[in-house]
Design a protein around this motif. Structure first.
Motif, PDB file in Angstrom:
ATOM      1  N   LEU A 105       0.949  -1.279  -0.029  1.00  0.00           N
ATOM      2  CA  LEU A 105      -0.045  -0.486   0.006  1.00  0.00           C
ATOM      3  C   LEU A 105       1.147   1.262   0.005  1.00  0.00           C
ATOM      4  CD1 LEU A 105      -2.942  -1.155   2.485  1.00  0.00           C
ATOM      5  CD2 LEU A 105      -3.094  -0.349  -0.254  1.00  0.00           C
ATOM      6  N   ASP A 106       0.242   1.972  -0.450  1.00  0.00           N
ATOM      7  CA  ASP A 106       1.272   3.614  -0.312  1.00  0.00           C
ATOM      8  C   ASP A 106       0.808   4.321   0.929  1.00  0.00           C
ATOM      9  OD1 ASP A 106       2.195   6.290  -1.150  1.00  0.00           O
ATOM     10  OD2 ASP A 106       1.481   6.275  -3.294  1.00  0.00           O
ATOM     11  N   PRO A 107       2.800   4.665   1.332  1.00  0.00           N
ATOM     12  CA  PRO A 107       2.560   4.984   2.764  1.00  0.00           C
ATOM     13  C   PRO A 107       1.659   6.232   2.989  1.00  0.00           C
ATOM     14  CG  PRO A 107       4.464   4.636   1.706  1.00  0.00           C
ATOM     15  CD  PRO A 107       3.342   4.244   0.694  1.00  0.00           C
ATOM     16  N   VAL A 108       1.645   7.655   1.142  1.00  0.00           N
ATOM     17  CA  VAL A 108       1.278   8.487   1.422  1.00  0.00           C
ATOM     18  C   VAL A 108      -0.076   9.007   1.484  1.00  0.00           C
ATOM     19  CG1 VAL A 108       3.655   8.849   2.109  1.00  0.00           C
ATOM     20  CG2 VAL A 108       2.563   9.285  -0.361  1.00  0.00           C
ATOM     21  N   MET A 109      -0.724   7.948   0.759  1.00  0.00           N
ATOM     22  CA  MET A 109      -1.981   8.515   0.413  1.00  0.00           C
ATOM     23  C   MET A 109      -3.034   7.478   1.289  1.00  0.00           C
ATOM     24  SD  MET A 109      -2.676   7.492  -2.776  1.00  0.00           S
ATOM     25  CE  MET A 109      -1.496   7.942  -4.623  1.00  0.00           C
ATOM     26  N   THR A 110      -3.620   7.899   1.515  1.00  0.00           N
ATOM     27  CA  THR A 110      -5.566   7.589   3.003  1.00  0.00           C
ATOM     28  C   THR A 110      -5.893   5.956   1.890  1.00  0.00           C
ATOM     29  OG1 THR A 110      -7.173   8.821   1.595  1.00  0.00           O
ATOM     30  CG2 THR A 110      -5.779   9.687   3.252  1.00  0.00           C
ATOM     31  N   ILE A 111      -6.114   5.396   3.007  1.00  0.00           N
ATOM     32  CA  ILE A 111      -6.671   4.007   2.278  1.00  0.00           C
ATOM     33  C   ILE A 111      -7.625   3.801   1.370  1.00  0.00           C
ATOM     34  CG2 ILE A 111      -7.740   1.518   2.859  1.00  0.00           C
ATOM     35  CD1 ILE A 111      -6.103   1.880   4.688  1.00  0.00           C
ATOM     36  N   GLY A 112      -8.095   4.777   1.180  1.00  0.00           N
ATOM     37  CA  GLY A 112      -9.293   5.339   0.064  1.00  0.00           C
ATOM     38  C   GLY A 112      -9.194   5.844  -0.628  1.00  0.00           C
ATOM     39  N   ARG A 113      -8.284   7.068  -0.779  1.00  0.00           N
ATOM     40  CA  ARG A 113      -8.010   7.356  -1.871  1.00  0.00           C
ATOM     41  C   ARG A 113      -7.275   6.013  -2.637  1.00  0.00           C
ATOM     42  NH1 ARG A 113      -4.109  12.036  -2.304  1.00  0.00           N
ATOM     43  NH2 ARG A 113      -3.753  11.614  -4.480  1.00  0.00           N
ATOM     44  N   GLN A 114      -6.850   5.034  -2.186  1.00  0.00           N
ATOM     45  CA  GLN A 114      -5.709   4.364  -3.580  1.00  0.00           C
ATOM     46  C   GLN A 114      -6.530   3.565  -3.790  1.00  0.00           C
ATOM     47  OE1 GLN A 114      -2.138   2.244  -1.719  1.00  0.00           O
ATOM     48  NE2 GLN A 114      -1.885   3.453  -0.033  1.00  0.00           N
ATOM     49  N   ILE A 115      -7.806   3.400  -3.220  1.00  0.00           N
ATOM     50  CA  ILE A 115      -8.642   2.723  -3.936  1.00  0.00           C
ATOM     51  C   ILE A 115      -9.481   2.814  -4.826  1.00  0.00           C
ATOM     52  CG2 ILE A 115     -11.340   1.244  -3.163  1.00  0.00           C
ATOM     53  CD1 ILE A 115     -10.147   0.469  -0.466  1.00  0.00           C
ATOM     54  N   VAL A 116     -10.268   4.242  -4.515  1.00  0.00           N
ATOM     55  CA  VAL A 116     -10.094   5.179  -5.590  1.00  0.00           C
ATOM     56  C   VAL A 116      -9.773   5.287  -6.742  1.00  0.00           C
ATOM     57  CG1 VAL A 116     -11.285   7.258  -5.944  1.00  0.00           C
ATOM     58  CG2 VAL A 116     -12.476   6.600  -4.161  1.00  0.00           C
ATOM     59  N   GLU A 117      -8.955   5.926  -6.557  1.00  0.00           N
ATOM     60  CA  GLU A 117      -8.082   5.714  -7.747  1.00  0.00           C
ATOM     61  C   GLU A 117      -8.148   4.665  -8.525  1.00  0.00           C
ATOM     62  OE1 GLU A 117      -4.674   8.877  -7.916  1.00  0.00           O
ATOM     63  OE2 GLU A 117      -6.436   9.458  -7.112  1.00  0.00           O
ATOM     64  N   THR A 118      -7.662   3.455  -7.852  1.00  0.00           N
ATOM     65  CA  THR A 118      -7.591   2.220  -8.589  1.00  0.00           C
ATOM     66  C   THR A 118      -8.686   1.947  -9.698  1.00  0.00           C
ATOM     67  OG1 THR A 118      -6.252   1.759  -6.362  1.00  0.00           O
ATOM     68  CG2 THR A 118      -7.036  -0.573  -8.484  1.00  0.00           C
ATOM     69  N   LEU A 119      -9.705   2.322  -8.966  1.00  0.00           N
ATOM     70  CA  LEU A 119     -11.413   2.441  -9.967  1.00  0.00           C
ATOM     71  C   LEU A 119     -11.059   3.357 -10.771  1.00  0.00           C
ATOM     72  CD1 LEU A 119     -13.765   1.166 -10.051  1.00  0.00           C
ATOM     73  CD2 LEU A 119     -14.794   2.783  -7.839  1.00  0.00           C
ATOM     74  N   ARG A 120     -10.730   4.789 -10.575  1.00  0.00           N
ATOM     75  CA  ARG A 120     -10.996   5.861 -11.608  1.00  0.00           C
ATOM     76  C   ARG A 120      -9.437   4.839 -12.781  1.00  0.00           C
ATOM     77  NH1 ARG A 120     -13.709  10.537 -10.429  1.00  0.00           N
ATOM     78  NH2 ARG A 120     -11.743  11.887 -11.117  1.00  0.00           N
ATOM     79  N   THR A 121      -8.949   4.339 -12.178  1.00  0.00           N
ATOM     80  CA  THR A 121      -7.569   3.933 -13.368  1.00  0.00           C
ATOM     81  C   THR A 121      -8.014   3.077 -15.135  1.00  0.00           C
ATOM     82  OG1 THR A 121      -6.734   3.379 -11.736  1.00  0.00           O
ATOM     83  CG2 THR A 121      -6.104   4.493 -12.027  1.00  0.00           C
ATOM     84  N   HIS A 122      -9.480   2.224 -13.702  1.00  0.00           N
ATOM     85  CA  HIS A 122      -9.881   1.414 -14.915  1.00  0.00           C
ATOM     86  C   HIS A 122     -10.736   1.562 -15.616  1.00  0.00           C
ATOM     87  CE1 HIS A 122      -6.375  -1.438 -14.482  1.00  0.00           C
ATOM     88  NE2 HIS A 122      -6.200  -0.586 -13.293  1.00  0.00           N
ATOM     89  N   GLU A 123     -11.971   2.558 -14.670  1.00  0.00           N
ATOM     90  CA  GLU A 123     -13.676   2.181 -15.210  1.00  0.00           C
ATOM     91  C   GLU A 123     -14.030   4.261 -15.890  1.00  0.00           C
ATOM     92  OE1 GLU A 123     -16.552   0.021 -13.232  1.00  0.00           O
ATOM     93  OE2 GLU A 123     -14.837  -1.401 -12.918  1.00  0.00           O
ATOM     94  N   LYS A 124     -14.018   4.676 -15.938  1.00  0.00           N
ATOM     95  CA  LYS A 124     -14.337   5.930 -16.276  1.00  0.00           C
ATOM     96  C   LYS A 124     -15.735   6.491 -14.974  1.00  0.00           C
ATOM     97  CE  LYS A 124     -13.200   8.144 -20.224  1.00  0.00           C
ATOM     98  NZ  LYS A 124     -13.115   7.340 -21.084  1.00  0.00           N
ATOM     99  N   VAL A 125     -16.046   6.783 -13.501  1.00  0.00           N
ATOM    100  CA  VAL A 125     -16.660   6.782 -12.592  1.00  0.00           C
ATOM    101  C   VAL A 125     -16.354   7.908 -12.138  1.00  0.00           C
ATOM    102  CG1 VAL A 125     -17.424   3.745 -12.661  1.00  0.00           C
ATOM    103  CG2 VAL A 125     -15.520   5.595 -11.394  1.00  0.00           C
ATOM    104  N   SER A 126     -17.683   8.244 -12.120  1.00  0.00           N
ATOM    105  CA  SER A 126     -17.798   9.982 -10.909  1.00  0.00           C
ATOM    106  C   SER A 126     -16.959   9.530  -9.338  1.00  0.00           C
ATOM    107  CB  SER A 126     -18.687  10.666 -10.891  1.00  0.00           C
ATOM    108  OG  SER A 126     -19.814   9.891 -10.097  1.00  0.00           O
ATOM    109  N   LYS A 127     -16.277  10.479  -9.080  1.00  0.00           N
ATOM    110  CA  LYS A 127     -15.632  10.870  -7.741  1.00  0.00           C
ATOM    111  C   LYS A 127     -16.680  10.559  -6.932  1.00  0.00           C
ATOM    112  CE  LYS A 127     -11.309  13.838  -7.453  1.00  0.00           C
ATOM    113  NZ  LYS A 127     -11.094  15.151  -7.293  1.00  0.00           N
ATOM    114  N   ALA A 128     -18.012  10.659  -6.512  1.00  0.00           N
ATOM    115  CA  ALA A 128     -18.362  10.631  -5.884  1.00  0.00           C
ATOM    116  C   ALA A 128     -18.954   8.861  -5.842  1.00  0.00           C
ATOM    117  CB  ALA A 128     -20.374  11.114  -5.596  1.00  0.00           C
ATOM    118  N   GLU A 129     -19.577   8.314  -7.211  1.00  0.00           N
ATOM    119  CA  GLU A 129     -19.510   7.334  -7.300  1.00  0.00           C
ATOM    120  C   GLU A 129     -18.820   5.884  -6.933  1.00  0.00           C
ATOM    121  OE1 GLU A 129     -20.541   6.299 -11.421  1.00  0.00           O
ATOM    122  OE2 GLU A 129     -21.054   4.124 -10.585  1.00  0.00           O
TER     123      GLU A 129
END
Lengths: 306, 248, 279
Positions: C104-128
């Motif tokens: 896990l990236d030590p300087v990024m929150t867990i939530g942001r890492q999951i969101v980033e992963t999702l958004r690099t592979h799918e086009k979804v809005s930030k809220a979604e």
């Protein structure tokens, strides 16, 4: 036949199960040497340093003229030529001979500084790192005070207080160059002092003195050797700087820095007076830097477990 | 039977963190005693407190009838030795096996070094061929054997074992456990062994203490554990976990 | 469980150049995987991790990977471009490593890492993306997802970190999951929780799972099928339920040499390694 002997010797050195203390040690040295010699630039550096040693040792044979007594009447400021390879200076002295003899002073400075500064740094750093607490705080604050001043300025102050001369220059440089070594040794000590192998020695009942001396210092030595070698260029330059400012070697000593200083007056018309010692400093500094880089790759405890 | 190790209300505090909260135990001479628990249970801290590597805040440690003070003298280390968890970290990277084994002898001024080193290497199943090797020329199991030889060379009566096989492959683990049992039988050693693995502890020890969060959960004999005659839920959980994954 | 073939590996080889010559870490490994749980078991140096990495495309650049066939869903993994490989990785194939601290990236929150992963592979809005990340954290049985979402990796325990890692890997809905010693760094009781979560998600989503581990007993209790590796080769492939009848002496030795509660054996049987196993 001889190829076979070399082959079997290599196998003996690289053996996975050495049969004696000596074989183990030689094998280890051989592996380090192989790693070092795989780096061609490092070999060039080593060659330069060996050449420096040879020149210093054989100065009497290699120098055709006296380094201090010149021919004022006939040979002032001659350009490089067959009789005087690097030309002559304003006092009619052969610059080539002076550079050959100057190598002794360069070595003298470099070796003395290393011999004085490295052990002080090693001792202060390992003791501070291992003891921790107040000892660490006091030793490191003293180190910080020394580090707070630029090296040359501090050396200048010391020489000014002690009086000009090459011995005092050496002393001044040594006093100003141990703090970085102390820092390195302390950092290394901090990484190993909590390791299990140090704990294991503690659990044998070893005294702190013994642990620092026999178990921690050997681990710090290799990074220190690397750092000292890399610093040698800086030491030469500082010595040259002091010489240039007239605070290091005093005339007529053929010290390279002082030679540049005396050549600066005719730098435009008789460029060789300053250029030759300058080139010598450049080449030797480069040699030490290349050697240090090679040693870093060969000795670094982190690169491979050897 | 006299107690080889007796610990009363031992507390260890690191910077206000209470790693051990009043633990007591007694290990008889020649006994093998296990400490089981998960990370943070304080089991390793207990070993460190005995050896003087962890700061004892209160409580007493008595070894072979002698109550220990703040510092340990040389004689203590001839009686008590330790084997560490990580065989890759417990051997000095710049010393040959020979040097490693010589060091304790030199510290204690023992004369018949040569013989002792050879005997120690034989005893742990490493022949002469290993004597002048460096740690990096050894496998994990061989390193742990060297560590055991180093611990045995002062001829201690008590051996503290901190997860001695958890970094090893299963097949190598079996060899090292067998070796430990053998030297214990031959030298009539007292073992205090730490592990997270209940199976290893029941294999090696007659009695054991289950620990959690710096406290003793319960004290059992190996046969009680084997028969699942445990009283605490935590121990029951550990037992269940050691049986592997069960799909529901 | 198995039906269609998800992954096919035929004669996989991984070779590393070293100072003393070439070293083959994986020497001709073949197996196929459906939507099932396959365990790869072996001791250190058996090549089990390098097998997983080669499938994932994470072999170090100096190493050579070759295979007669290495196909995921009929895509030849060795012939596609690095870009296609990257988009496959994380999207359709995911990997969990041993220690969440290092993955896990030590300087990024867990939530942001999951969101980033999702958004690099799918086009979804930030809220979604945030919604889905929270739902995923819930799915890996993190009790207070909103709180954990804003934590940094060093602020959570090992078990929690590994759950977050699983959440991050599963958020894109991969079809194949490679888990390399996913629970070895965890305490035994936490280990089972994490396995339970993994098991449930794999079953619910009909994923294929490759579970790489040194622990034969754990693997056999978790997987449908087990591949046993020794010195870079597969010495035995066997159904987990039939492990007791394993033929190869290495497999049997591995099973036997571990101490078991209630089966007292002194001394423990040790493995007598035969050179022909590695041949």
């Amino acid at each position: 036949m001889s190829a076979e002997i070399i082959q079997s010797r290599r196998e003996w050195l690289l053996s996975d199960r050495p049969a004696s203390r000596l074989q183990a040690r030689l094998g280890r040295a051989y592996v380090t040497w192989r790693r070092f010699s795989a780096n061609r630039l490092a070999l060039i550096g080593l060659l330069i340093i060996i050449a420096l040693l040879v020149v210093a040792a054989l100065a009497d044979v290699l120098a055709p003229y006296s380094p201090t007594i010149g021919d004022l009447k006939n040979a002032r400021l001659l350009p490089p030529g067959a009789a005087h390879w690097f030309g002559t200076d304003d006092l009619g002295r052969d610059i080539y001979s002076r550079i050959v003899y100057g190598s002794r002073w360069t070595l003298y400075v470099v070796i003395l500084v290393a011999v004085i500064a490295a052990p002080i740094g090693l001792l202060v750093g390992t003791v501070a790192g291992y003891a921790g607490g107040w000892t660490d705080a006091i030793l490191m604050r003293i180190t910080d005070i020394f580090l707070a001043f630029p090296k040359l300025v501090l050396a200048l102050a010391f020489v000014a207080a002690l009086g000009p001369g090459i011995e005092n220059a050496v002393l001044a440089i040594a006093i100003t160059s141990w703090p970085p070594y102390a820092r390195i040794a302390r950092a290394e000590t901090l990484t190993v002092r909590n390791s299990d192998y140090i704990k294991a020695v503690q659990l044998m009942g070893a005294s702190p003195f013994r642990i620092v001396l026999r178990h921690i210092m050997p681990l710090c030595v290799s990074s220190l050797i690397v750092r000292v070698t890399l610093d040698m260029a800086g030491i030469i330059l500082t010595a040259a700087g002091l010489g240039f400012l007239g605070l290091g070697a005093q005339p007529p000593l053929p010290e390279w820095g002082a030679m540049i200083a005396s050549g600066r007056r005719f730098i435009l018309d008789q460029w060789w007076v300053a250029a030759a010692p300058g080139a010598a400093i450049l080449i030797v500094s480069l040699g030490f830097n290349l050697l240090g880089d090679g040693l870093r790759d060969a000795l670094d405890p982190r690169s491979g477990d050897q | 039977m006299t107690a080889a190790i007796a610990i009363q209300g031992l507390e260890v505090v690191f910077d206000r963190f209470r790693a051990l909260k009043g633990v007591s135990l007694e290990v008889g001479e020649g006994q093998s005693y296990g400490l089981v628990g998960e990370s943070g249970s304080g089991k390793s801290t207990l070993l460190k407190a005995i050896t003087g590597l962890a700061p004892v805040a209160s409580g007493t440690v008595t070894v072979n009838g002698k109550t220990l003070g703040k510092t340990r003298d040389k004689a203590f280390y001839r009686d008590v030795q330790m084997v560490f968890q990580d065989p890759y970290g417990s051997l000095h990277p710049r010393q040959t096996v020979d040097r490693l084994l010589q060091e304790p002898l030199a510290i204690h001024g023992i004369a018949d070094g040569e013989k002792r080193i050879e005997r120690a290497l034989d005893e742990v199943g490493l022949g002469k061929g290993f004597r002048f090797r460096y740690a990096h020329q050894l496998s994990g199991g061989q390193r742990q054997r060297v560590a055991i030889a180093r611990a045995l060379i002062l001829e201690p009566s008590i051996l503290l074992l901190d997860e001695p096989t958890s970094a090893l492959d299963a097949s190598v683990q079996a060899e090292v456990l067998n070796l430990l049992e053998e030297v214990r039988r031959r030298r009539k050693l007292t073992f205090l062994m730490v592990s997270h693995d209940l199976a290893i502890i029941t294999h090696m020890c007659e009695r054991l203490m289950v620990m959690q969060n710096g406290e003793a959960v319960e004290t059992l004999t190996a046969s009680q554990l084997i028969g699942h005659r445990v009283s605490e839920d935590y121990t029951r959980n550990l037992l269940r976990a050691s049986e592997g994954f069960v799909r529901v | 469980m198995s039906g269609d073939t998800l992954l096919e590996v035929d004669d996989l080889r991984v070779t590393f150049p070293t100072r003393t010559g070439l070293v083959q870490a994986v020497r001709g490994v073949s197996f196929s995987l459906g939507r099932e749980r396959l365990g790869i078991v072996g001791e250190s140096g058996s090549g089990k991790s390098q097998t997983g990495r080669a499938i994932m495309g994470l072999t170090p650049p100096q190493a050579q990977v070759s295979a007669r066939k290495l196909a995921f869903d009929d895509i030849d993994l060795l012939s596609i471009s690095p870009r296609q490989r990257r988009s496959l990785r994380g999207n359709r194939i995911a990997m969990i490593l041993q220690d969440p601290k290092y993955s896990l990236d030590p300087v990024m929150t867990i939530g942001r890492q999951i969101v980033e992963t999702l958004r690099t592979h799918e086009k979804v809005s930030k809220a979604e993306a945030r919604e889905r990340a929270l739902a995923m954290l819930q799915a890996v049985q993190i009790r207070d997802p909103a709180r954990v979402f804003d934590l940094y990796p060093h602020e959570v325990s090992g078990g929690m970190g590994q759950r977050a890692m699983i959440a991050m890997m599963l958020i894109t809905g991969p079809e194949l999951m490679i888990a390399d010693e996913p629970t070895s760094a965890l305490d035994v009781t936490v280990q089972l929780d994490v396995l339970k979560i993994l098991d449930k998600l794999v079953a619910e989503r009909g994923m294929g799972l490759i579970f790489i581990s040194h622990d034969l007993r754990l693997v056999s209790s978790f997987c449908d099928r087990v591949v046993v590796m020794y010195a870079g080769k597969v010495v035995e492939q066997i159904k987990a339920s039939e492990l007791r009848d394993a033929q190869h002496p290495y497999t049997r030795g591995l099973l036997n040499c571990m101490p078991r509660i209630g089966f007292e054996r002194h001394p423990l049987p040790v493995l007598d390694r035969k050179p022909e196993w590695a041949a």
